[in-house]
Write a protein that holds these residues in place. Structure first.
Motif, PDB file in Angstrom:
ATOM      1  N   ASP A  43       1.291  23.370  -0.567  1.00 51.59           N
ATOM      2  CA  ASP A  43       2.304  24.117  -1.316  1.00 51.59           C
ATOM      3  C   ASP A  43       2.772  23.355  -2.551  1.00 51.59           C
ATOM      4  OD1 ASP A  43       3.534  22.136   0.046  1.00 51.59           O
ATOM      5  OD2 ASP A  43       5.183  23.334   0.831  1.00 51.59           O
ATOM      6  N   ALA A  44       1.880  22.549  -3.140  1.00 53.99           N
ATOM      7  CA  ALA A  44       2.151  21.818  -4.376  1.00 53.99           C
ATOM      8  C   ALA A  44       3.324  20.849  -4.239  1.00 53.99           C
ATOM      9  CB  ALA A  44       2.384  22.767  -5.550  1.00 53.99           C
ATOM     10  N   THR A  45       3.492  20.284  -3.049  1.00 51.62           N
ATOM     11  CA  THR A  45       4.454  19.199  -2.880  1.00 51.62           C
ATOM     12  C   THR A  45       3.707  18.030  -2.251  1.00 51.62           C
ATOM     13  OG1 THR A  45       5.075  19.986  -0.711  1.00 51.62           O
ATOM     14  CG2 THR A  45       6.446  20.718  -2.553  1.00 51.62           C
ATOM     15  N   SER A  46       4.375  16.913  -2.154  1.00 43.92           N
ATOM     16  CA  SER A  46       3.703  15.751  -1.583  1.00 43.92           C
ATOM     17  C   SER A  46       4.727  14.870  -0.897  1.00 43.92           C
ATOM     18  CB  SER A  46       2.998  14.956  -2.674  1.00 43.92           C
ATOM     19  OG  SER A  46       3.948  14.442  -3.566  1.00 43.92           O
ATOM     20  N   GLN A  47       4.215  13.960  -0.092  1.00 38.88           N
ATOM     21  CA  GLN A  47       5.075  12.996   0.597  1.00 38.88           C
ATOM     22  C   GLN A  47       4.383  11.650   0.492  1.00 38.88           C
ATOM     23  OE1 GLN A  47       5.635  13.848   4.752  1.00 38.88           O
ATOM     24  NE2 GLN A  47       7.087  12.183   5.058  1.00 38.88           N
ATOM     25  N   ARG A  48       5.177  10.598   0.320  1.00 36.28           N
ATOM     26  CA  ARG A  48       4.580   9.266   0.195  1.00 36.28           C
ATOM     27  C   ARG A  48       5.200   8.331   1.195  1.00 36.28           C
ATOM     28  NH1 ARG A  48       1.282   8.578  -3.906  1.00 36.28           N
ATOM     29  NH2 ARG A  48       1.300  10.296  -5.383  1.00 36.28           N
ATOM     30  N   GLN A  70       6.873  10.434  10.814  1.00 35.90           N
ATOM     31  CA  GLN A  70       7.735  11.039   9.797  1.00 35.90           C
ATOM     32  C   GLN A  70       6.963  11.963   8.874  1.00 35.90           C
ATOM     33  OE1 GLN A  70       9.372   7.662   7.758  1.00 35.90           O
ATOM     34  NE2 GLN A  70       9.809   6.652   9.686  1.00 35.90           N
ATOM     35  N   VAL A  71       5.635  12.041   9.033  1.00 34.70           N
ATOM     36  CA  VAL A  71       4.857  12.900   8.136  1.00 34.70           C
ATOM     37  C   VAL A  71       5.180  14.349   8.447  1.00 34.70           C
ATOM     38  CG1 VAL A  71       2.557  13.640   7.469  1.00 34.70           C
ATOM     39  CG2 VAL A  71       2.995  11.235   7.925  1.00 34.70           C
ATOM     40  N   LEU A 113       0.847  -1.186   0.000  1.00 31.13           N
ATOM     41  CA  LEU A 113       0.000   0.000   0.000  1.00 31.13           C
ATOM     42  C   LEU A 113       0.884   1.238   0.000  1.00 31.13           C
ATOM     43  CD1 LEU A 113      -2.686  -0.942   2.641  1.00 31.13           C
ATOM     44  CD2 LEU A 113      -3.104  -0.539   0.241  1.00 31.13           C
ATOM     45  N   ASP A 114       0.358   2.255  -0.624  1.00 30.18           N
ATOM     46  CA  ASP A 114       1.118   3.485  -0.786  1.00 30.18           C
ATOM     47  C   ASP A 114       0.187   4.629  -0.378  1.00 30.18           C
ATOM     48  OD1 ASP A 114       3.604   4.066  -3.077  1.00 30.18           O
ATOM     49  OD2 ASP A 114       2.545   5.682  -2.082  1.00 30.18           O
ATOM     50  N   LEU A 115       0.611   5.413   0.593  1.00 29.71           N
ATOM     51  CA  LEU A 115      -0.234   6.505   1.058  1.00 29.71           C
ATOM     52  C   LEU A 115       0.457   7.814   0.707  1.00 29.71           C
ATOM     53  CD1 LEU A 115      -2.785   7.245   2.618  1.00 29.71           C
ATOM     54  CD2 LEU A 115      -1.506   7.031   4.721  1.00 29.71           C
ATOM     55  N   GLY A 116      -0.238   8.664  -0.030  1.00 31.21           N
ATOM     56  CA  GLY A 116       0.331   9.944  -0.439  1.00 31.21           C
ATOM     57  C   GLY A 116      -0.313  11.079   0.335  1.00 31.21           C
ATOM     58  N   MET A 134      -5.399  13.237   0.859  1.00 28.76           N
ATOM     59  CA  MET A 134      -4.626  12.015   1.036  1.00 28.76           C
ATOM     60  C   MET A 134      -5.110  11.004   0.006  1.00 28.76           C
ATOM     61  SD  MET A 134      -4.358  11.951   5.181  1.00 28.76           S
ATOM     62  CE  MET A 134      -4.107  10.221   5.403  1.00 28.76           C
ATOM     63  N   VAL A 135      -4.157  10.270  -0.565  1.00 30.43           N
ATOM     64  CA  VAL A 135      -4.476   9.304  -1.612  1.00 30.43           C
ATOM     65  C   VAL A 135      -3.905   7.961  -1.192  1.00 30.43           C
ATOM     66  CG1 VAL A 135      -4.238   8.716  -4.042  1.00 30.43           C
ATOM     67  CG2 VAL A 135      -4.305  11.108  -3.351  1.00 30.43           C
ATOM     68  N   LEU A 136      -4.743   6.942  -1.174  1.00 30.28           N
ATOM     69  CA  LEU A 136      -4.284   5.604  -0.816  1.00 30.28           C
ATOM     70  C   LEU A 136      -4.355   4.716  -2.050  1.00 30.28           C
ATOM     71  CD1 LEU A 136      -3.501   3.608   1.508  1.00 30.28           C
ATOM     72  CD2 LEU A 136      -5.914   3.054   1.632  1.00 30.28           C
ATOM     73  N   GLU A 137      -3.234   4.078  -2.375  1.00 28.47           N
ATOM     74  CA  GLU A 137      -3.204   3.185  -3.530  1.00 28.47           C
ATOM     75  C   GLU A 137      -2.813   1.790  -3.068  1.00 28.47           C
ATOM     76  OE1 GLU A 137      -0.417   4.721  -6.318  1.00 28.47           O
ATOM     77  OE2 GLU A 137      -1.476   6.617  -6.575  1.00 28.47           O
ATOM     78  N   ALA A 138      -3.534   0.803  -3.573  1.00 28.86           N
ATOM     79  CA  ALA A 138      -3.101  -0.584  -3.375  1.00 28.86           C
ATOM     80  C   ALA A 138      -2.246  -0.926  -4.580  1.00 28.86           C
ATOM     81  CB  ALA A 138      -4.299  -1.506  -3.259  1.00 28.86           C
ATOM     82  N   VAL A 139      -0.925  -0.868  -4.414  1.00 31.76           N
ATOM     83  CA  VAL A 139      -0.012  -1.043  -5.539  1.00 31.76           C
ATOM     84  C   VAL A 139       0.023  -2.499  -5.972  1.00 31.76           C
ATOM     85  CG1 VAL A 139       2.370  -0.755  -6.285  1.00 31.76           C
ATOM     86  CG2 VAL A 139       1.344   0.900  -4.730  1.00 31.76           C
ATOM     87  N   SER A 140      -0.082  -3.385  -4.990  1.00 25.74           N
ATOM     88  CA  SER A 140      -0.019  -4.802  -5.306  1.00 25.74           C
ATOM     89  C   SER A 140      -1.096  -5.514  -4.492  1.00 25.74           C
ATOM     90  CB  SER A 140       1.382  -5.315  -4.978  1.00 25.74           C
ATOM     91  OG  SER A 140       1.361  -6.699  -4.802  1.00 25.74           O
TER      92      SER A 140
END
Lengths: 241, 466
Positions: free
Chosen positions: B263-268, B293-294, B255-258, B303-309
């Motif tokens: 300010d037009a930046t992001s952290q994953r 660490q956020v 899982l990947d949480l963005g 916030m965007v959550l992706e199930a990558v696999s």
């Protein structure tokens, strides 16, 4: 009067359970297999659900051998053993082919190599809290008294045997651990051909609810068990005291 | 304005609006530009920094759509098919995009069109062509595009020059030419670009992030930054994700949480799980270890959550919630692996080799436990091994040639007895130098036992026995 004696015995048992010097039910203590040592421990062995510290000598594998021998006595049905190695400068690390000779199957180990001491303590606390591990070993970690207290509470919660192989310092700080041992190599029987069985001087420095002690042990590499070292006559006086 | 060294001296590479108003254009030399505007402020171009900033912006733009691609060195391409309605249609999305970029201090041109090529052209030329940022569909689009200058086709500068020399300056004029002679004279490039503009030729895009099979997103009306809010939002996302995975009989493996910042930046942050899983509470615990660490910056706006696999997962597994025995250990392994890194934990596995330091490898945690037979060795092995053998300083030698006393790491050691040698050869069939090591077990006067070897006349310390 007999009623009083029985009541006092019951109260003592209750107190020692509260004190954790005897297990509160749950898993039985881990005996060393040496009657002289087990007799000196109030529970007849190392209490699970507690922290036990082992102080090895400098550049000496005896402490690791002693821990491997203890872990080898845990039945395999108890589960895996987490071995957490503290970060540090390039130094000798546990060598799996070597511990196999002390009755500990290397495949039972889950080895963890955290990047920081903070992570290592976190891993230890999580592991001790987990009821599915037979034991958790902190290798080269020196917890502060507060951290040691946290680990002890975690071990009580998980009823897991916690072994801390401290870094070889002359005087580690006091701690709330159940027992603290010093294990050093000792010269073996000079009459033996080549190098004989591994021989260790084992000091029980402190023990909750018990006294101190000192034994000379040797590892029987055929029966895979600890024994009191044989004839003491050849030993220097200092070692026998 | 930035400059870069070019043909004939330092040339302008990019100009801001203020400089453009003074008539400065990229490509002219710095000396010429300074003649026009003596107060000119020029800074050297930083292509690496620009690329990094473009990548950061692309990551941020995934707040609108998962399909974001880098376009050249100065553009971003967003495929908003099927997601514009979430932002109030194309005008709403573009307005939102412009507003957020302006707030972050980024000046940008934006446009929407039905093909990537048309969007590229319309974004750069719609102000001069006199139209809104959204290109209409059908014939109207064609009319608008046909009036654009030739440079809207993304042709090379040389081609544009060549074509303008024969009087072709606008797209329309090029489109009217017969295709075969055009291709014969100028190659396929003009035709390909023209077809891409109309959508007759495909133009595949390469998204910066591979598209995840499952994505859930959550925009916030007000930017959040408190840990409790992050936890609550993450739990909400994980529940929604769990529901969608359960409908398809799947569980997440990665899982990947963005965290999209204002300010037009992001952290994953990513977590890996040892087996398929969709229990929101457990997944939140795995993420929770990392939430410290956020860095919310000026606030997290989505916030965007992706199930990558994902993997197939039986329905009954979902109900265990870590209560049963096996899963409790697996849960511990997952938590530890996510905190210290999966490469930093493992199960020792024997390797069939003669080189002692290579006889163990770090195997995966799961998998069968190696048996005692696999570890059986003919000769005793030390319990502790140095990662690299260290030379010792032999101070006196026995008649046999073995050391009687040596120095190592500043301490002096007196050898009482020794046993050996055990000869181990380097693995010349692996292309190594054919070295050999003669290993000895040595007991010191105080009882400590070391594993030393002699190779090419030098003695090395390699480990210690119990």
């Amino acid at each position: 009067m007999t009623d009083h004696a029985a009541a006092i015995t019951a109260l003592r048992a209750q107190l020692s359970a509260l004190d954790r010097t005897r297990p509160m039910g749950g898993r039985p203590p881990v005996a060393t297999g040496v009657p002289a040592i087990d007799g000196a421990l109030p529970a007849g062995g190392l209490v699970c659900g507690g922290i036990h510290e082992v102080l090895p000598g400098r550049h000496c594998g005896a402490g690791h051998g002693f821990v491997a021998a203890l872990l080898g006595r845990l039945p395999e049905s108890d589960g895996r053993i987490l071995w957490c190695r503290a970060p540090g400068p390039a130094n000798a690390a546990l060598y799996a082919p070597g511990i196999a000779g002390f009755g500990l199957l290397p495949g039972r180990l889950l080895q963890v190599y955290p990047r920081t001491d903070e992570d290592a303590l976190w891993v230890m606390e999580e592991a001790l809290r987990c009821r599915r591990l037979a034991a958790a070993v902190g290798d080269g970690l020196l917890p502060s008294p507060t951290q040691c207290r946290r680990l002890q509470l975690a071990a009580e919660a998980g009823d897991t045997l916690g072994l801390m192989l401290l870094p070889p310092t002359a005087r580690p700080p006091p701690s709330v651990a159940m027992t603290r041992w010093r294990v050093a190599a000792a010269p073996d029987d000079p009459a033996s051909d080549g190098l004989g069985r591994p021989c260790w001087t084992v000091d029980l420095l402190r023990c909750r609810g018990g006294g101190a002690g000192n034994w000379d042990l040797e590892w029987d590499d055929e029966a895979l068990r600890l024994d009191l070292a044989g004839p003491l006559a050849h030993r220097p006086v200092a070692a026998a005291e | 304005m930035t400059t870069a060294a070019g043909q004939g001296g330092v040339r302008l590479q990019a100009v801001d609006t203020l400089a453009a108003r003074q008539g400065l254009r990229p490509g002219i030399t710095l000396a010429d530009a300074q003649a026009v505007v003596p107060t000119l402020q020029a800074i050297p171009a930083d292509p690496v920094g620009d690329a990094a900033a473009q990548a950061t912006l692309a990551d941020w733009a995934t707040r609108f759509t998962p399909l974001v691609a880098l376009d050249g060195a100065d553009g971003l391409l967003l495929d908003i098919t099927g997601c514009a309605h979430l932002f109030g249609g194309e005008p709403g999305l573009l307005g939102d995009l412009d507003r957020r970029l302006a707030k972050a201090g980024i000046s940008a041109l934006s446009a929407a069109a039905s093909t990537p090529a048309a969007a590229w052209a319309w974004a750069r030329f719609h102000t001069t062509a006199g139209g809104g940022p959204i290109l209409p569909d059908g014939q109207a689009a064609r009319d608008a595009l046909w009036r654009l200058p030739l440079s809207a086709l993304r042709l090379s500068d040389r081609l544009v020059d060549d074509l303008s020399r024969v009087g072709i300056r606008r797209v329309e004029e090029l489109a009217r030419l017969p295709r075969a002679p055009l291709a014969a004279r100028y190659g396929l490039e003009p035709l390909r670009r023209l077809d891409q503009l109309t959508g007759d030729a495909p133009e595949p895009m390469t998204p910066v992030r591979p598209q995840a099979p499952y994505i859930v997103r959550m925009p916030f009306a007000e930017p959040i930054s408190r840990r409790e809010d992050i936890d609550a939002a993450a739990l909400h996302l994980l529940r929604e994700m769990g529901g969608r995975l359960a409908r398809d009989g799947k569980g997440a493996r990665q899982l990947d949480l963005g965290f999209i910042r204002t300010d037009a930046t992001s952290q994953r942050m990513a977590i890996g799980i040892g087996r398929p899983m969709r229990c929101a509470g457990h997944l939140l615990r795995l993420f929770g270890e990392k939430f410290s660490q956020v860095d919310p910056g000026f606030g997290i706006e989505a916030m965007v959550l992706e199930a990558v696999s994902v993997d197939a997962m039986a329905p009954e597994q979902a109900g265990l919630e870590g209560g049963a025995g096996g899963t409790e250990l697996e849960a511990l392994v997952d938590r530890v692996a996510n905190r210290v890194g999966p490469a930093r934990m493992g199960q020792p596995r024997p390797v069939n080799t003669h080189v002692p330091e290579r006889a163990v490898r770090r195997g995966t945690v799961d998998g069968p436990v190696s048996s005692a037979d696999e570890w059986a060795s003919d000769a005793p092995r030390p319990v502790l091994l140095l990662p690299r053998p260290e030379p010792v300083d032999v101070s006196s030698v026995l008649p046999s040639g073995a050391p009687a006393a040596f120095r190592w790491r500043g301490d002096r050691y007196l050898v009482a007895r020794l046993e050996g040698p055990e000869r181990l050869r380097g693995e010349w069939w692996h292309g190594e130098a054919p070295t050999q090591r003669d290993y000895w077990r040595m007991q010191m006067v105080d009882g400590r036992r070391f594993w030393l070897f002699q190779a090419a006349e030098t003695w090395f310390m390699h480990g210690w026995f119990a």
